[in-house]
Design a protein around this motif. Structure first.
Motif, PDB file in Angstrom:
ATOM      1  N   GLU A 147       0.824  -1.204   0.000  1.00 29.84           N
ATOM      2  CA  GLU A 147       0.000   0.000   0.000  1.00 29.84           C
ATOM      3  C   GLU A 147       0.860   1.257   0.000  1.00 29.84           C
ATOM      4  O   GLU A 147       0.557   2.227  -0.719  1.00 29.84           O
ATOM      5  CB  GLU A 147      -0.938   0.003   1.212  1.00 29.84           C
ATOM      6  CG  GLU A 147      -2.037  -1.032   1.170  1.00 29.84           C
ATOM      7  CD  GLU A 147      -1.555  -2.433   1.538  1.00 29.84           C
ATOM      8  OE1 GLU A 147      -2.289  -3.409   1.259  1.00 29.84           O
ATOM      9  OE2 GLU A 147      -0.445  -2.558   2.102  1.00 29.84           O
ATOM     10  N   GLU A 148       1.942   1.253   0.776  1.00 28.04           N
ATOM     11  CA  GLU A 148       2.836   2.407   0.812  1.00 28.04           C
ATOM     12  C   GLU A 148       3.573   2.579  -0.515  1.00 28.04           C
ATOM     13  O   GLU A 148       3.767   3.700  -0.996  1.00 28.04           O
ATOM     14  CB  GLU A 148       3.832   2.253   1.968  1.00 28.04           C
ATOM     15  CG  GLU A 148       3.175   2.370   3.333  1.00 28.04           C
ATOM     16  CD  GLU A 148       4.091   1.936   4.464  1.00 28.04           C
ATOM     17  OE1 GLU A 148       4.095   2.617   5.505  1.00 28.04           O
ATOM     18  OE2 GLU A 148       4.787   0.910   4.316  1.00 28.04           O
ATOM     19  N   ILE A 149       3.979   1.469  -1.108  1.00 23.46           N
ATOM     20  CA  ILE A 149       4.669   1.535  -2.401  1.00 23.46           C
ATOM     21  C   ILE A 149       3.742   2.093  -3.474  1.00 23.46           C
ATOM     22  O   ILE A 149       4.120   2.977  -4.251  1.00 23.46           O
ATOM     23  CB  ILE A 149       5.176   0.139  -2.801  1.00 23.46           C
ATOM     24  CG1 ILE A 149       6.240  -0.354  -1.823  1.00 23.46           C
ATOM     25  CG2 ILE A 149       5.734   0.153  -4.226  1.00 23.46           C
ATOM     26  CD1 ILE A 149       6.572  -1.828  -1.964  1.00 23.46           C
ATOM     27  N   ALA A 150       2.524   1.584  -3.524  1.00 22.52           N
ATOM     28  CA  ALA A 150       1.567   2.031  -4.528  1.00 22.52           C
ATOM     29  C   ALA A 150       1.249   3.516  -4.356  1.00 22.52           C
ATOM     30  O   ALA A 150       1.183   4.271  -5.335  1.00 22.52           O
ATOM     31  CB  ALA A 150       0.292   1.197  -4.443  1.00 22.52           C
ATOM     32  N   GLY A 168      12.076   6.354   4.163  1.00 22.38           N
ATOM     33  CA  GLY A 168      11.115   6.374   3.078  1.00 22.38           C
ATOM     34  C   GLY A 168      11.619   5.671   1.837  1.00 22.38           C
ATOM     35  O   GLY A 168      12.586   4.903   1.882  1.00 22.38           O
ATOM     36  N   LEU A 169      10.964   5.940   0.722  1.00 26.39           N
ATOM     37  CA  LEU A 169      11.237   5.258  -0.534  1.00 26.39           C
ATOM     38  C   LEU A 169      12.004   6.119  -1.522  1.00 26.39           C
ATOM     39  O   LEU A 169      11.931   7.349  -1.467  1.00 26.39           O
ATOM     40  CB  LEU A 169       9.917   4.826  -1.187  1.00 26.39           C
ATOM     41  CG  LEU A 169       9.210   3.631  -0.549  1.00 26.39           C
ATOM     42  CD1 LEU A 169       7.739   3.637  -0.892  1.00 26.39           C
ATOM     43  CD2 LEU A 169       9.864   2.320  -0.987  1.00 26.39           C
ATOM     44  N   LEU A 170      12.722   5.443  -2.403  1.00 25.66           N
ATOM     45  CA  LEU A 170      13.379   6.071  -3.549  1.00 25.66           C
ATOM     46  C   LEU A 170      12.762   5.496  -4.821  1.00 25.66           C
ATOM     47  O   LEU A 170      12.300   4.362  -4.835  1.00 25.66           O
ATOM     48  CB  LEU A 170      14.882   5.770  -3.551  1.00 25.66           C
ATOM     49  CG  LEU A 170      15.718   6.319  -2.403  1.00 25.66           C
ATOM     50  CD1 LEU A 170      17.110   5.700  -2.424  1.00 25.66           C
ATOM     51  CD2 LEU A 170      15.797   7.836  -2.476  1.00 25.66           C
ATOM     52  N   ALA A 171      12.793   6.284  -5.880  1.00 26.17           N
ATOM     53  CA  ALA A 171      12.276   5.834  -7.175  1.00 26.17           C
ATOM     54  C   ALA A 171      13.417   5.861  -8.181  1.00 26.17           C
ATOM     55  O   ALA A 171      13.893   6.923  -8.560  1.00 26.17           O
ATOM     56  CB  ALA A 171      11.134   6.743  -7.635  1.00 26.17           C
ATOM     57  N   PHE A 172      13.857   4.684  -8.613  1.00 25.12           N
ATOM     58  CA  PHE A 172      14.943   4.585  -9.589  1.00 25.12           C
ATOM     59  C   PHE A 172      14.381   4.535 -10.999  1.00 25.12           C
ATOM     60  O   PHE A 172      13.414   3.820 -11.270  1.00 25.12           O
ATOM     61  CB  PHE A 172      15.779   3.335  -9.327  1.00 25.12           C
ATOM     62  CG  PHE A 172      16.903   3.548  -8.357  1.00 25.12           C
ATOM     63  CD1 PHE A 172      16.684   4.196  -7.156  1.00 25.12           C
ATOM     64  CD2 PHE A 172      18.178   3.092  -8.634  1.00 25.12           C
ATOM     65  CE1 PHE A 172      17.716   4.395  -6.256  1.00 25.12           C
ATOM     66  CE2 PHE A 172      19.218   3.283  -7.743  1.00 25.12           C
ATOM     67  CZ  PHE A 172      18.981   3.940  -6.555  1.00 25.12           C
ATOM     68  N   ALA A 173      14.981   5.281 -11.892  1.00 24.58           N
ATOM     69  CA  ALA A 173      14.602   5.227 -13.299  1.00 24.58           C
ATOM     70  C   ALA A 173      14.998   3.871 -13.870  1.00 24.58           C
ATOM     71  O   ALA A 173      16.083   3.354 -13.593  1.00 24.58           O
ATOM     72  CB  ALA A 173      15.285   6.352 -14.069  1.00 24.58           C
ATOM     73  N   GLY A 174      14.126   3.298 -14.678  1.00 26.75           N
ATOM     74  CA  GLY A 174      14.414   2.018 -15.298  1.00 26.75           C
ATOM     75  C   GLY A 174      13.941   1.979 -16.743  1.00 26.75           C
ATOM     76  O   GLY A 174      13.195   2.854 -17.195  1.00 26.75           O
ATOM     77  N   ILE A 175      14.397   0.971 -17.454  1.00 26.71           N
ATOM     78  CA  ILE A 175      13.921   0.689 -18.810  1.00 26.71           C
ATOM     79  C   ILE A 175      13.489  -0.762 -18.855  1.00 26.71           C
ATOM     80  O   ILE A 175      13.980  -1.594 -18.084  1.00 26.71           O
ATOM     81  CB  ILE A 175      14.999   0.960 -19.886  1.00 26.71           C
ATOM     82  CG1 ILE A 175      16.285   0.162 -19.576  1.00 26.71           C
ATOM     83  CG2 ILE A 175      15.302   2.451 -19.991  1.00 26.71           C
ATOM     84  CD1 ILE A 175      17.338   0.236 -20.670  1.00 26.71           C
ATOM     85  N   TYR A 176      12.544  -1.088 -19.749  1.00 26.04           N
ATOM     86  CA  TYR A 176      12.076  -2.474 -19.795  1.00 26.04           C
ATOM     87  C   TYR A 176      11.601  -2.847 -21.190  1.00 26.04           C
ATOM     88  O   TYR A 176      11.331  -1.995 -22.036  1.00 26.04           O
ATOM     89  CB  TYR A 176      10.930  -2.679 -18.797  1.00 26.04           C
ATOM     90  CG  TYR A 176       9.593  -2.134 -19.242  1.00 26.04           C
ATOM     91  CD1 TYR A 176       8.648  -2.966 -19.837  1.00 26.04           C
ATOM     92  CD2 TYR A 176       9.255  -0.793 -19.056  1.00 26.04           C
ATOM     93  CE1 TYR A 176       7.410  -2.483 -20.245  1.00 26.04           C
ATOM     94  CE2 TYR A 176       8.019  -0.295 -19.445  1.00 26.04           C
ATOM     95  CZ  TYR A 176       7.102  -1.146 -20.034  1.00 26.04           C
ATOM     96  OH  TYR A 176       5.886  -0.668 -20.444  1.00 26.04           O
ATOM     97  N   ASP A 177      11.522  -4.155 -21.400  1.00 21.84           N
ATOM     98  CA  ASP A 177      10.839  -4.724 -22.547  1.00 21.84           C
ATOM     99  C   ASP A 177      10.447  -6.151 -22.194  1.00 21.84           C
ATOM    100  O   ASP A 177      10.527  -6.553 -21.037  1.00 21.84           O
ATOM    101  CB  ASP A 177      11.674  -4.635 -23.833  1.00 21.84           C
ATOM    102  CG  ASP A 177      12.891  -5.543 -23.843  1.00 21.84           C
ATOM    103  OD1 ASP A 177      13.097  -6.293 -22.849  1.00 21.84           O
ATOM    104  OD2 ASP A 177      13.642  -5.527 -24.823  1.00 21.84           O
ATOM    105  N   VAL A 178      10.012  -6.926 -23.175  1.00 21.51           N
ATOM    106  CA  VAL A 178       9.597  -8.308 -22.931  1.00 21.51           C
ATOM    107  C   VAL A 178      10.479  -9.232 -23.755  1.00 21.51           C
ATOM    108  O   VAL A 178      10.568  -9.098 -24.980  1.00 21.51           O
ATOM    109  CB  VAL A 178       8.115  -8.521 -23.299  1.00 21.51           C
ATOM    110  CG1 VAL A 178       7.730  -9.995 -23.101  1.00 21.51           C
ATOM    111  CG2 VAL A 178       7.220  -7.631 -22.456  1.00 21.51           C
ATOM    112  N   TRP A 179      11.156 -10.153 -23.074  1.00 22.86           N
ATOM    113  CA  TRP A 179      11.992 -11.144 -23.751  1.00 22.86           C
ATOM    114  C   TRP A 179      11.094 -12.278 -24.210  1.00 22.86           C
ATOM    115  O   TRP A 179      10.271 -12.800 -23.448  1.00 22.86           O
ATOM    116  CB  TRP A 179      13.053 -11.676 -22.802  1.00 22.86           C
ATOM    117  CG  TRP A 179      13.960 -12.696 -23.415  1.00 22.86           C
ATOM    118  CD1 TRP A 179      15.028 -12.480 -24.228  1.00 22.86           C
ATOM    119  CD2 TRP A 179      13.871 -14.125 -23.257  1.00 22.86           C
ATOM    120  NE1 TRP A 179      15.616 -13.675 -24.587  1.00 22.86           N
ATOM    121  CE2 TRP A 179      14.927 -14.687 -24.013  1.00 22.86           C
ATOM    122  CE3 TRP A 179      13.005 -14.966 -22.566  1.00 22.86           C
ATOM    123  CZ2 TRP A 179      15.134 -16.064 -24.070  1.00 22.86           C
ATOM    124  CZ3 TRP A 179      13.196 -16.332 -22.631  1.00 22.86           C
ATOM    125  CH2 TRP A 179      14.266 -16.874 -23.380  1.00 22.86           C
TER     126      TRP A 179
END
Length: 202
Positions: free
Chosen positions: A12-15, A119-130
């Motif tokens: 809930e906190e993450i969301a 508290g929380l940190l938000a890291f930038a990421g990249i993604y796709d589907v293998w």
């Protein structure tokens, strides 16, 4: 950089931090998240689980050879230039902090880096589907790194790109120029570095 991280907040906190709904997912506390494991991330308007480690299937390097290695981190300086990252989408990876190690083999010191005040940190990421044999589909991501801030410079030469909440929408949906403007070290004084307790496995 990160190579390991920890996430101990409730789902809930993450969301709430990421501005999305929990959507029935759970998030038991994890003190040592490693590459190859599933991690929570925000992709678009929801939370998803993806494997941490990007296999750039079908992509080639500057010499035209297939890129075979699993990429856990992607350098911000070349993110929009390397063919290995062509066509990837952007996501956000929440964590309470990450680990780095210093010193000689078998005598290393583990450090935990977390936000000042918790508290929380938000890291930038990249993604796709293998896509693998037999129709297998594996959502996968890599975190984006940049030069270190003064807070972490003494223990590592790189750090993850950290996003402020007001920048989430820009990172996820902005154009290339807007995304590039976000890929910079986190301001000095916002992170605390301390010896890890309990000690994580490297």
């Amino acid at each position: 950089m990160p190579g390991r991280f920890f996430l101990t907040e409730s789902i809930e906190e993450i969301a709430a931090f990421l501005g999305v709904a929990p959507e029935g997912l759970d998030a038991p506390p994890r003190l040592n998240v490693a590459p190859g494991e599933e991690v929570l991330c925000r992709a678009g308007d929801g939370l998803e689980r993806m494997r941490w480690g990007l296999i750039p299937q079908g992509r080639t390097n500057a010499r035209g050879r297939p890129v075979m290695e699993v990429m856990v981190n992607a350098r911000s300086e070349t993110l929009f230039e390397k063919s290995a990252f062509a066509g990837v989408k952007r996501c956000i990876v929440p964590m309470n902090g990450w680990y780095e190690w210093t010193g000689e083999t078998r005598r290393k010191t583990a450090w935990a880096i977390r936000p000042t005040g918790g508290g929380l940190l938000a890291f930038a990421g990249i993604y796709d589907v293998w896509e693998g044999p037999g129709g297998a589909r594996v959502p996968q991501l890599a975190t984006v790194t940049c030069a270190p801030s003064a807070d972490v410079r003494e223990i590592h030469h790189r750090m993850g790109v950290i996003l402020a909440p007001e920048a989430f929408g820009t990172w996820l949906e902005g154009d290339e120029a807007e995304a590039k403007a976000l890929m910079r070290p986190w301001p000095e004084g916002r992170l605390v570095v301390e010896k890890a307790d309990p000690l994580p496995d490297q």
